[in-house]
Enzyme design. Structure first.
Site, PDB file in Angstrom:
ATOM      1  N   GLY A   1     -30.160 -35.429  -1.055  1.00  0.00           N
ATOM      2  CA  GLY A   1     -30.728 -34.302  -0.292  1.00  0.00           C
ATOM      3  C   GLY A   1     -32.119 -34.648   0.215  1.00  0.00           C
ATOM      4  O   GLY A   1     -32.933 -35.173  -0.532  1.00  0.00           O
TER       5      GLY A   1
ATOM      6  N   ARG B   1     -25.030 -38.873   1.271  1.00  0.00           N
ATOM      7  CA  ARG B   1     -24.521 -39.032  -0.099  1.00  0.00           C
ATOM      8  C   ARG B   1     -23.301 -39.936   0.048  1.00  0.00           C
ATOM      9  O   ARG B   1     -22.288 -39.516   0.598  1.00  0.00           O
ATOM     10  CB  ARG B   1     -24.128 -37.686  -0.691  1.00  0.00           C
TER      11      ARG B   1
ATOM     12  N   ASP C   1     -31.860 -37.470  -8.481  1.00  0.00           N
ATOM     13  CA  ASP C   1     -31.128 -37.933  -9.652  1.00  0.00           C
ATOM     14  C   ASP C   1     -29.963 -38.883  -9.320  1.00  0.00           C
ATOM     15  O   ASP C   1     -29.873 -39.996  -9.851  1.00  0.00           O
ATOM     16  CB  ASP C   1     -30.612 -36.650 -10.318  1.00  0.00           C
TER      17      ASP C   1
ATOM     18  N   THR D   1     -37.066 -35.088  -4.333  1.00  0.00           N
ATOM     19  CA  THR D   1     -36.104 -33.989  -4.466  1.00  0.00           C
ATOM     20  C   THR D   1     -36.847 -32.676  -4.645  1.00  0.00           C
ATOM     21  O   THR D   1     -37.859 -32.633  -5.354  1.00  0.00           O
ATOM     22  CB  THR D   1     -35.146 -34.194  -5.663  1.00  0.00           C
TER      23      THR D   1
ATOM     24  N   ASP E   1     -35.714 -30.332  -6.335  1.00  0.00           N
ATOM     25  CA  ASP E   1     -35.273 -29.756  -7.614  1.00  0.00           C
ATOM     26  C   ASP E   1     -36.258 -29.968  -8.775  1.00  0.00           C
ATOM     27  O   ASP E   1     -36.198 -29.259  -9.779  1.00  0.00           O
ATOM     28  CB  ASP E   1     -33.917 -30.345  -8.031  1.00  0.00           C
TER      29      ASP E   1
ATOM     30  N   ASP F   1     -36.145 -32.173 -11.017  1.00  0.00           N
ATOM     31  CA  ASP F   1     -35.360 -32.330 -12.250  1.00  0.00           C
ATOM     32  C   ASP F   1     -35.353 -33.763 -12.787  1.00  0.00           C
ATOM     33  O   ASP F   1     -34.456 -34.120 -13.551  1.00  0.00           O
ATOM     34  CB  ASP F   1     -33.910 -31.856 -12.005  1.00  0.00           C
TER      35      ASP F   1
ATOM     36  N   ARG G   1     -29.922 -27.391  -8.217  1.00  0.00           N
ATOM     37  CA  ARG G   1     -28.743 -28.027  -8.821  1.00  0.00           C
ATOM     38  C   ARG G   1     -28.507 -27.402 -10.199  1.00  0.00           C
ATOM     39  O   ARG G   1     -28.207 -26.231 -10.247  1.00  0.00           O
ATOM     40  CB  ARG G   1     -28.896 -29.546  -8.870  1.00  0.00           C
TER      41      ARG G   1
HETATM   42  O1  F6P Z   1     -30.684 -31.901  -4.812  1.00  0.00           O
HETATM   43  C1  F6P Z   1     -31.186 -31.161  -3.747  1.00  0.00           C
HETATM   44  C2  F6P Z   1     -30.270 -30.027  -3.391  1.00  0.00           C
HETATM   45  O2  F6P Z   1     -30.884 -29.267  -2.371  1.00  0.00           O
HETATM   46  C3  F6P Z   1     -29.868 -29.110  -4.557  1.00  0.00           C
HETATM   47  O3  F6P Z   1     -30.864 -28.194  -4.890  1.00  0.00           O
HETATM   48  C4  F6P Z   1     -28.605 -28.505  -4.033  1.00  0.00           C
HETATM   49  O4  F6P Z   1     -27.771 -28.089  -5.079  1.00  0.00           O
HETATM   50  C5  F6P Z   1     -27.982 -29.628  -3.251  1.00  0.00           C
HETATM   51  O5  F6P Z   1     -29.033 -30.521  -2.906  1.00  0.00           O
HETATM   52  C6  F6P Z   1     -27.267 -29.188  -2.011  1.00  0.00           C
HETATM   53  O6  F6P Z   1     -26.715 -30.308  -1.412  1.00  0.00           O
HETATM   54  P1  F6P Z   1     -26.061 -30.336   0.034  1.00  0.00           P
HETATM   55  O7  F6P Z   1     -27.177 -30.249   1.035  1.00  0.00           O
HETATM   56  O8  F6P Z   1     -25.374 -31.656   0.087  1.00  0.00           O
HETATM   57  O9  F6P Z   1     -25.164 -29.158   0.116  1.00  0.00           O
END
Ligand code: F6P
Length: 326
Positions: A14, A75, A106, A129, A131, A133, A175
């Site tokens: 992300g 990803r 992560d 990130t 998050d 985390d 997340r």
């Molecule tokens: O890890 C960053 C994040 O924004 C999380 O908070 C969230 O769960 C996820 O990515 C969402 O991912 P995507 O943009 O692939 O839906």
């Protein structure tokens, strides 16, 4: 160790505000020290597909203020397989890249760790990130900007919540971590935060309701971290409708707007320090560490710790929110 001449840089997972400031810092610090910089587009997917361009100092002009990532991100499922990682390694050999700087969260740093071990290859990670985390660093690049964005949204929602005397569940990202929910609840003067870290310990909704907000306040805002464990904001609202029908409840899911926007000064400075530190780490023969920040000092955190250890929520913050929201 082989003498490093060429550094590859990529962003993965992300996107997070401040990634561009980190790309700029890594590129400029690398060029300052005489390295070639190869920019890899679209994260690990770009490494597999050979989407690589050489960067100069000029390539990173005028980007420090931009959200997102100029390198794009992805990803990559293919990188999860050994064959995918082998293809990525062949691209690295082709461009004579001697070390990688990976900016991501992560999943991205777990991938970096696996690749580094499999191919005995030096990688430095930067925690990028929203998050927050990752273990071993007080904050991550993008977290502060996302917190500020959430706070501004909550301030606006409060106007309508209080006018209609409603209970609002506002769902934020994270997340499976509650850092964004807990700290944005404190920053916006919310009544509670419902976080995955406490999901199995006690019924957070029942505890919040039992505090009897209806007696003293005409509206309530509860920050809810996205999570399968708690059911998220929609799941909680459904419960309220059944169990506590006296509340006029509404849900707002902030979604991807939390990831956008120009980075705050805090994130720009953090990304700049961390990007600079990544090159210092390589000069210092460090490999397979994430750059972290603890008590305002740059630290090196082995990948094994950064991605394997669960970063704990600070109980003092939980108590602070509980006491200040009474
Ligand atoms: O890890 C960053 C994040 O924004 C999380 O908070 C969230 O769960 C996820 O990515 C969402 O991912 P995507 O943009 O692939 O839906």
């Amino acid at each position: 160790m082989t003498k490093i001449k060429t550094i590859g840089i990529l962003t993965s997972g992300g996107d997070a505000p401040g990634m561009n400031a980190a790309i700029r810092a890594v590129t400029r610090a690398a060029k300052f020290n005489g390295f070639r910089v190869m920019a890899i587009y679209r994260g690990y997917r770009g490494l597999i597909d050979d989407e690589i361009v050489e960067f100069t100092n000029k390539s990173v002009s005028n980007i420090i203020q931009l959200g997102g990532t100029i390198l794009k991100t992805a990803r990559s499922d293919e990188f999860l397989s050994q064959e995918g990682r082998q293809k990525a390694y062949e691209t690295i050999r082709k461009h004579e890249i001697d070390a990688l700087v990976v900016i991501g969260g992560d999943g991205s740093l777990s991938g970096a760790r696996q690749f580094a071990v499999e191919h005995d290859f030096p990688i430095i990670g930067l925690p990028g990130t929203i998050d927050n985390d990752l273990y071993g660093t007080d904050t991550t690049i993008g977290y502060d900007t996302a917190l500020n964005t959430i706070m501004e949204c909550v301030d606006k929602i409060r106007d309508t919540a209080s006018s209609h005397e409603r209970l609002f569940f506002i769902e934020v990202m994270g997340r499976e971590a509650g850092f964004l929910a807990l700290n944005s609840a404190i920053a916006s003067g919310a009544e509670a935060a419902i976080i995955p870290e406490h999901a199995t310990q006690f019924d957070q909704l029942a505890e919040f309701i039992s505090r009897g907000f209806r007696k003293s306040k005409n509206s309530s805002i509860v920050l809810v971290a996205e999570s399968k464990e708690t059911g998220g904001a929609l799941g909680l609202a459904e419960r309220v409708k059944v169990e506590f029908p006296e509340y006029d409840v509404r849900v707002s899911i902030l979604g991807h707007l939390q990831r956008g926007g120009s980075p705050t000064a805090h994130d720009r400075i953090l990304a700049s320090r961390m990007g600079f530190a990544a090159i210092e780490a390589l000069l210092d023969d460090q490999r397979n560490v994430m750059i972290g920040i603890r008590d305002d000092e740059i630290v090196y955190v082995p990948f094994s710790k950064a991605v394997k250890i669960k970063k704990p929520i600070d109980d003092k913050l939980v108590e602070t929110l509980r006491v200040l929201s009474t």
